[in-house]
Write a protein that holds these residues in place. Sequence first.
Motif, PDB file in Angstrom:
ATOM      1  N   ALA A 195     141.088  17.815 -17.070  1.00 30.35           N
ATOM      2  CA  ALA A 195     139.522  16.917 -16.802  1.00 30.35           C
ATOM      3  C   ALA A 195     139.104  16.322 -17.907  1.00 30.35           C
ATOM      4  N   ILE A 196     139.261  16.262 -19.423  1.00 28.63           N
ATOM      5  CA  ILE A 196     138.831  15.531 -20.784  1.00 28.63           C
ATOM      6  C   ILE A 196     140.236  14.831 -20.712  1.00 28.63           C
ATOM      7  N   ASP A 197     141.187  15.089 -20.530  1.00 26.88           N
ATOM      8  CA  ASP A 197     142.987  14.173 -20.109  1.00 26.88           C
ATOM      9  C   ASP A 197     142.316  12.723 -19.808  1.00 26.88           C
ATOM     10  N   ASN A 198     141.796  13.069 -18.412  1.00 23.46           N
ATOM     11  CA  ASN A 198     141.360  11.739 -17.543  1.00 23.46           C
ATOM     12  C   ASN A 198     140.020  11.434 -17.948  1.00 23.46           C
ATOM     13  N   LEU A 199     139.238  11.573 -18.666  1.00 24.49           N
ATOM     14  CA  LEU A 199     137.927  10.942 -19.213  1.00 24.49           C
ATOM     15  C   LEU A 199     138.287  10.099 -20.607  1.00 24.49           C
ATOM     16  N   VAL A 200     139.418  10.878 -20.858  1.00 21.90           N
ATOM     17  CA  VAL A 200     139.564  10.257 -22.064  1.00 21.90           C
ATOM     18  C   VAL A 200     140.455   8.964 -21.881  1.00 21.90           C
ATOM     19  N   ASN A 201     141.813   8.840 -20.873  1.00 23.71           N
ATOM     20  CA  ASN A 201     142.557   7.984 -20.353  1.00 23.71           C
ATOM     21  C   ASN A 201     142.435   6.805 -19.994  1.00 23.71           C
ATOM     22  N   GLU A 202     140.863   7.024 -19.717  1.00 19.14           N
ATOM     23  CA  GLU A 202     139.741   6.417 -18.615  1.00 19.14           C
ATOM     24  C   GLU A 202     139.097   5.278 -19.786  1.00 19.14           C
ATOM     25  N   ALA A 203     138.153   6.240 -20.372  1.00 17.00           N
ATOM     26  CA  ALA A 203     137.666   5.457 -21.629  1.00 17.00           C
ATOM     27  C   ALA A 203     138.678   4.439 -22.566  1.00 17.00           C
ATOM     28  N   LEU A 204     140.038   5.112 -22.779  1.00 26.76           N
ATOM     29  CA  LEU A 204     140.871   4.591 -23.426  1.00 26.76           C
ATOM     30  C   LEU A 204     141.177   3.003 -23.219  1.00 26.76           C
ATOM     31  N   PHE A 205     141.304   2.897 -21.766  1.00 30.93           N
ATOM     32  CA  PHE A 205     141.900   2.093 -20.333  1.00 30.93           C
ATOM     33  C   PHE A 205     140.677   0.666 -20.631  1.00 30.93           C
ATOM     34  N   LEU A 206     139.520   1.464 -20.913  1.00 35.21           N
ATOM     35  CA  LEU A 206     138.888   0.786 -20.303  1.00 35.21           C
ATOM     36  C   LEU A 206     137.956  -0.103 -21.990  1.00 35.21           C
ATOM     37  N   GLY A 207     138.670   0.619 -22.935  1.00 31.90           N
ATOM     38  CA  GLY A 207     138.399   0.008 -24.199  1.00 31.90           C
ATOM     39  C   GLY A 207     137.492   0.822 -25.142  1.00 31.90           C
ATOM     40  N   ILE A 208     136.859   2.040 -24.642  1.00 27.19           N
ATOM     41  CA  ILE A 208     135.645   2.350 -25.444  1.00 27.19           C
ATOM     42  C   ILE A 208     135.937   3.089 -25.734  1.00 27.19           C
ATOM     43  N   GLU A 209     135.196   2.913 -27.232  1.00 29.54           N
ATOM     44  CA  GLU A 209     134.712   3.302 -28.692  1.00 29.54           C
ATOM     45  C   GLU A 209     134.260   4.952 -27.982  1.00 29.54           C
ATOM     46  N   PRO A 210     136.303   6.076 -29.101  1.00 29.10           N
ATOM     47  CA  PRO A 210     135.535   7.553 -28.716  1.00 29.10           C
ATOM     48  C   PRO A 210     134.025   8.424 -29.310  1.00 29.10           C
ATOM     49  N   ALA A 211     133.331   7.489 -30.249  1.00 29.12           N
ATOM     50  CA  ALA A 211     131.710   7.210 -30.393  1.00 29.12           C
ATOM     51  C   ALA A 211     131.442   7.134 -29.351  1.00 29.12           C
ATOM     52  N   ASP A 212     131.630   6.029 -28.199  1.00 30.29           N
ATOM     53  CA  ASP A 212     130.261   6.174 -27.457  1.00 30.29           C
ATOM     54  C   ASP A 212     130.535   7.043 -26.229  1.00 30.29           C
ATOM     55  N   VAL A 213     132.107   7.429 -26.634  1.00 32.78           N
ATOM     56  CA  VAL A 213     132.732   8.069 -25.572  1.00 32.78           C
ATOM     57  C   VAL A 213     131.818   9.626 -25.746  1.00 32.78           C
ATOM     58  N   ARG A 214     132.112  10.078 -27.174  1.00 29.35           N
ATOM     59  CA  ARG A 214     130.540  10.916 -26.947  1.00 29.35           C
ATOM     60  C   ARG A 214     129.380  10.789 -27.170  1.00 29.35           C
ATOM     61  N   ASP A 215     129.204   9.992 -26.905  1.00 33.33           N
ATOM     62  CA  ASP A 215     127.497   9.487 -27.285  1.00 33.33           C
ATOM     63  C   ASP A 215     127.425   9.940 -25.593  1.00 33.33           C
ATOM     64  N   ALA A 216     127.995   9.184 -24.382  1.00 34.82           N
ATOM     65  CA  ALA A 216     127.869   9.229 -22.883  1.00 34.82           C
ATOM     66  C   ALA A 216     127.408  10.683 -22.999  1.00 34.82           C
ATOM     67  N   LEU A 217     128.799  11.457 -23.396  1.00 29.55           N
ATOM     68  CA  LEU A 217     128.306  12.481 -22.721  1.00 29.55           C
ATOM     69  C   LEU A 217     127.682  13.532 -23.149  1.00 29.55           C
ATOM     70  N   ASP A 218     127.526  13.317 -24.316  1.00 27.91           N
ATOM     71  CA  ASP A 218     125.599  14.337 -25.297  1.00 27.91           C
ATOM     72  C   ASP A 218     124.766  13.535 -24.411  1.00 27.91           C
ATOM     73  N   LYS A 219     124.330  12.408 -23.884  1.00 26.61           N
ATOM     74  CA  LYS A 219     123.320  11.595 -23.135  1.00 26.61           C
ATOM     75  C   LYS A 219     123.512  13.535 -21.765  1.00 26.61           C
ATOM     76  N   ARG A 220     124.900  12.848 -21.008  1.00 31.02           N
ATOM     77  CA  ARG A 220     125.035  12.846 -19.691  1.00 31.02           C
ATOM     78  C   ARG A 220     124.653  14.786 -19.662  1.00 31.02           C
ATOM     79  N   LEU A 221     124.923  15.656 -20.692  1.00 29.02           N
ATOM     80  CA  LEU A 221     124.517  17.280 -21.092  1.00 29.02           C
ATOM     81  C   LEU A 221     123.026  17.420 -21.038  1.00 29.02           C
ATOM     82  N   ARG A 222     122.630  16.391 -22.122  1.00 33.65           N
ATOM     83  CA  ARG A 222     121.177  16.769 -22.403  1.00 33.65           C
ATOM     84  C   ARG A 222     120.432  16.563 -21.169  1.00 33.65           C
TER      85      ARG A 222
END
Lengths: 141, 141, 141, 141
Positions: free
Chosen positions: B97-124
């Motif tokens: 599941a994490i691979d899927n997320l990371v691949n999508e983020a890479l494809f979209l050209g989204i920065e790793p930090a932004d991915v982490r932030d978005a996940l954190d927000k969702r988890l909070r």
Amino acid sequence: MGVDLHISTGSSIPIYRQIVEQVCHAVVSGAMRPEDQLPSVRELAERLVLNPNTVARAYGQLVRDGVAEARQGKGVFITERRQVYSDAERSRRLDLAIDNLVNEALFLGIEPADVRDALDKRLRALKRQEPRNPTHQARRS
Amino acid sequence: MGVDLHISTGSSIPIYRQIVEQVCHAVVSGAMRPEDQLPSVRELAERLVLNPNTVARAYGQLVRDGVAEARQGKGVFITERRQVYSDAERSRRLDLAIDNLVNEALFLGIEPADVRDALDKRLRALKRQEPRNPTHQARRS
Amino acid sequence: MGVDLHISTGSSIPIYRQIVEQVCHAVVSGAMRPEDQLPSVRELAERLVLNPNTVARAYGQLVRDGVAEARQGKGVFITERRQVYSDAERSRRLDLAIDNLVNEALFLGIEPADVRDALDKRLRALKRQEPRNPTHQARRS
Amino acid sequence: MGVDLHISTGSSIPIYRQIVEQVCHAVVSGAMRPEDQLPSVRELAERLVLNPNTVARAYGQLVRDGVAEARQGKGVFITERRQVYSDAERSRRLDLAIDNLVNEALFLGIEPADVRDALDKRLRALKRQEPRNPTHQARRS
DNA sequence: GTGGTCTAGACCACG
DNA sequence: GTGGTCTAGACCACC
């Protein structure tokens, strides 16, 4: 032979999406580069024992996503990377992907903190392995 | 008010899976405990404005997964907690599941930090809605 | 019956694109609005005497373009309008459309000034006819 | 240097049509005149790095459209100028092309003013490259 | 009932 | 040879 694509029938992920994702991944990782030619629809269909329509559908998706372009009578080629989607759309898609991850984690009963750690680890691994473009320069056929 | 399930139509995740996942989540987080009774199929269908078949299918899946058990004429009850998947299996599925997320983020050209932030927000957001401490209570009957 | 879609076989424009364009046009003009349901794939296929796959392809395109969304088991519905593409992509697509117009004009031997005049006339007609949203309020089924 | 044709691979317009259109354009603008000779199929194919079949198809179309005529053993020559389409037909086709452009722009949510600007810019680019006044000259033979 | 995926095989346009 | 479109008909998941 370009990149070795492979599909796993019996996965819940549609075949055409498997192809799309593998090509995207190859592009993002630098294994395929702009102007590289994808295997022809018929050839890949034969190689993977698929219906050509299925491959064509995958290629069509790649073209619509701006990853590749079709040149009539010539074949399908990787394009220069460009931002096709708006910021809003990209963030929407990221959120969808995150929802999927979180749902899977909930389903598996994995703690939020563990999800975050696993992601961090994966992202850190990325950074280490991927100075990306310049290092791949040598890989021109 | 019991389990406080909510579904989002228009998500790519089937409604029945949303129900399954939320019940699993409630169990993992302690919001629901062994012997708690799930709302009846008819009642939940009415409450969420769903086709009863959809609810029934979700409950069937929960029973098959060993999360709940049906008692004829009484209703559906949460069972003793037990690990459905082995640790190795859970970790494998999380990584996928994490691979899927990371691949999508890479494809979209989204920065790793932004991915982490978005996940954190969702988890909070998750955490805020979850800690309905073990003051559990079956909703009606 | 929603909107009356019609296709012309024998046109050089693929059928599925004709459907896409007509739905887009209906949305832009306010004839179809968010939450409106499109005819089912099978129904439209029967009505237009087409293969369901062809209709499905058109609907798929609409979904990818963010014009509609598919709800499993329910049907396909018009979505709230949103900007799916980046500015660069939109300008790219506009340029393509302009190239087509200019090429047709060159082919027909029409003077640039006449092309501009014809476009101006068309755009002015647009502005007059389209205060758009609020005036359509009454058209809810 | 004669006609100065240039083709853009990667455009959605087939190469052979690009050639047809540019020759038509040259005729309309006076850059080529009746009795001017077109480059030979082989030469043009070589110059533009194209398959000779593609050039031959374009010339065939020009002959069919009455813009040029083939003289056995001599080459292909521009014919006396005559209107291939009636005024009504030309205006109808122009309107269709304009509708396409306007629909695409509306779909993309682009302002009418921006559409006009983009068209103006494109037309100005055309004019700059065109006025190679009637100092025409067949290129080689 | 709905849409989603896949196969099989045809025909066309383009180079 | 290449990709693009369409038909026919099957099977699945979801509601």
